[in-house]
Design an enzyme around this catalytic site. Structure first.
Site, PDB file in Angstrom:
ATOM      1  CE  LYS A 125     -13.523  11.846   4.782  1.00  0.00           C
ATOM      2  NZ  LYS A 125     -14.876  12.343   5.051  1.00  0.00           N
ATOM      3  CG  ASP A 126      -9.281  10.957   1.517  1.00  0.00           C
ATOM      4  OD1 ASP A 126     -10.713  10.571   1.302  1.00  0.00           O
ATOM      5  OD2 ASP A 126      -8.934  12.108   1.685  1.00  0.00           O
ATOM      6  NE  ARG A 175     -19.715   7.548   5.525  1.00  0.00           N
ATOM      7  CZ  ARG A 175     -20.034   8.538   6.250  1.00  0.00           C
ATOM      8  NH1 ARG A 175     -21.087   8.476   6.938  1.00  0.00           N
ATOM      9  NH2 ARG A 175     -19.729   9.793   5.818  1.00  0.00           N
ATOM     10  NE  ARG A 176     -20.968  12.355   4.630  1.00  0.00           N
ATOM     11  CZ  ARG A 176     -19.855  13.036   4.498  1.00  0.00           C
ATOM     12  NH1 ARG A 176     -19.497  13.200   3.199  1.00  0.00           N
ATOM     13  NH2 ARG A 176     -18.932  13.146   5.317  1.00  0.00           N
ATOM     14  NE  ARG A 193     -14.988  13.886  -6.600  1.00  0.00           N
ATOM     15  CZ  ARG A 193     -13.854  13.665  -7.192  1.00  0.00           C
ATOM     16  NH1 ARG A 193     -14.057  13.198  -8.509  1.00  0.00           N
ATOM     17  NH2 ARG A 193     -12.883  13.951  -6.481  1.00  0.00           N
ATOM     18  NE  ARG A 199     -17.556  18.211  -1.494  1.00  0.00           N
ATOM     19  CZ  ARG A 199     -17.076  16.950  -1.005  1.00  0.00           C
ATOM     20  NH1 ARG A 199     -18.249  16.321  -0.451  1.00  0.00           N
ATOM     21  NH2 ARG A 199     -16.164  16.383  -1.594  1.00  0.00           N
ATOM     22  CB  CYS A 286     -14.773   2.032  -5.053  1.00  0.00           C
ATOM     23  SG  CYS A 286     -14.949   1.432  -7.069  1.00  0.00           S
TER      24      CYS A 286
END
Length: 364
Positions: A125-126, A175-176, A193, A199, A286
């Site tokens: 996904k990166d 997206r979230r 981040r 986190r 982005c």
């Protein structure tokens, strides 16, 4: 598993099992070497980021290589090269503000093309939908669970719908954010981040009320017990290529190709190719929240995708199905369909919006 226990466990793990031995200016490498067929000393050098998750993925790759190729079990046959990326070093800005694509892969691309490493292990996904000339990515390992984990501070709230109005959610993902705010526009999403333990520590300290992480990453680090619940696709459609590991090499490196092609999982590769074709067709910048997932069902590939406004005020979705061999074209067609549904104005708005307008929140 309590968050404090999980954080302590991960810190111990990352300080020992994942720690390479010999530092250098551009990377940290083990001293492992082996004798190549031409008589020269040449290890198979694996390039990776240094986060605990990235290291777990690199060691998983090494394990799979050694299971198939006996010569790679020799002492020093595989060398782990750890590199810091821009995305790892700058944590006080959102990925969108930093430019988004390629932030976790650029330094590895440079090392690969400069013959500092032979293969690079990535969270798919990166990886941008384009690859640098002279490199290919022919291999995906068997995919982990692709869903998102929901983690609330005390575990009493188990679903997004149970969150009280004005709850603060930590996430670096548009997206979230878009899918959360589509369910409840009062939710406050703050840029969140850092690695997993950072986190979780912020969550336990009360900086936010809840956060979301890929369950795949938690599983790979043995931390899935931290998840309050696992969200299904109806609750939160995952990111393109979430849960998939990809292995990249130089296109003319026959030795590395021989090794990594043997690790490829065809069904995972087909699904990831479908999802990345969807993303490429949308050409999302982005600032654009995009989600897309494919799975193999009864011998067919089934795809679902969406795009949305960052605040969840608009959302466009599509589903499609077809032959596995047509994975790329299915994803591309789905992307083109959503692009037509949303219209030019939707994407023009995305380009015009400032990072502050998109995120609308401070960094936590």
């Amino acid at each position: 598993m309590k968050l404090t226990t999980a954080i302590s466990l991960l810190l111990v793990t990352s300080a020992s099992a994942f720690a390479p031995s010999t530092p250098s200016t551009s990377s940290t490498r083990s001293t492992a070497l082996f004798m190549a067929e031409d008589g020269e000393v040449q290890p198979l050098r694996i390039g990776t980021r240094g986060s605990p998750l990235a290291m777990a993925q690199a060691f998983e790759t090494r394990k799979r290589l050694q299971e198939i190729f006996p010569e790679l079990t020799e002492d020093g046959a595989i060398e782990i090269c750890v590199m810091k990326t821009q995305g790892d070093m700058i944590l006080d800005k959102s990925l969108m503000e930093l430019g988004g694509k390629g932030l976790f892969t650029k330094e590895l691309d440079v090392a690969l093309l400069g013959d500092e490493v032979d293969i690079c292990v990535h969270s798919m996904k990166d990886v941008p939908t384009w690859l640098p000339d002279g490199t290919i990515l022919p291999c995906n390992l068997p995919r982990e669970d692709t869903n998102d984990a929901f983690i609330s501070r005390d575990g009493s709230i188990t679903t997004i719908e149970q969150l009280p109005d004005n709850s603060v959610i930590g996430t670096a993902s548009l997206r979230r954010q878009a899918q959360l705010m589509a369910k409840n526009p009062t939710l406050q999403c703050v840029n969140f981040r850092g690695n997993v333990q950072t986190r979780l520590r912020k969550l336990e300290d009360g900086v936010v009320d809840a956060t979301l992480l890929a369950i795949a990453g938690l599983k790979r680090m043995g931390m899935d017990g931290c998840a309050t619940s696992v969200l299904d696709w109806e609750e939160m459609l995952p990111a393109v290529a979430q849960g998939a590991i990809g292995i990249q090499c130089r296109s003319d490196d026959e030795r590395s190709l021989k090794y990594i092609e043997a690790l490829n999982h065809p069904d995972t590769k087909a699904c990831v190719d479908c999802e990345r074709a969807f993303l490429e067709a949308l050409d999302g910048n982005c600032k654009t929240p995009i989600a897309g997932q494919a799975r193999i069902v009864d011998g067919k590939i089934a795809f679902r995708g969406l795009i949305a406004m960052p605040d969840g005020s608009q959302k466009f979705e599509t589903t499609s199905e077809g032959e596995i061999a047509d994975a790329h074209s299915i994803g591309k067609a789905a992307g083109e369909e959503l692009k037509a549904q949303a219209g030019d104005k939707f994407f023009e708005m995305m380009v015009e919006m400032s990072p502050q307008q998109v995120l609308g929140q401070i960094t936590k």
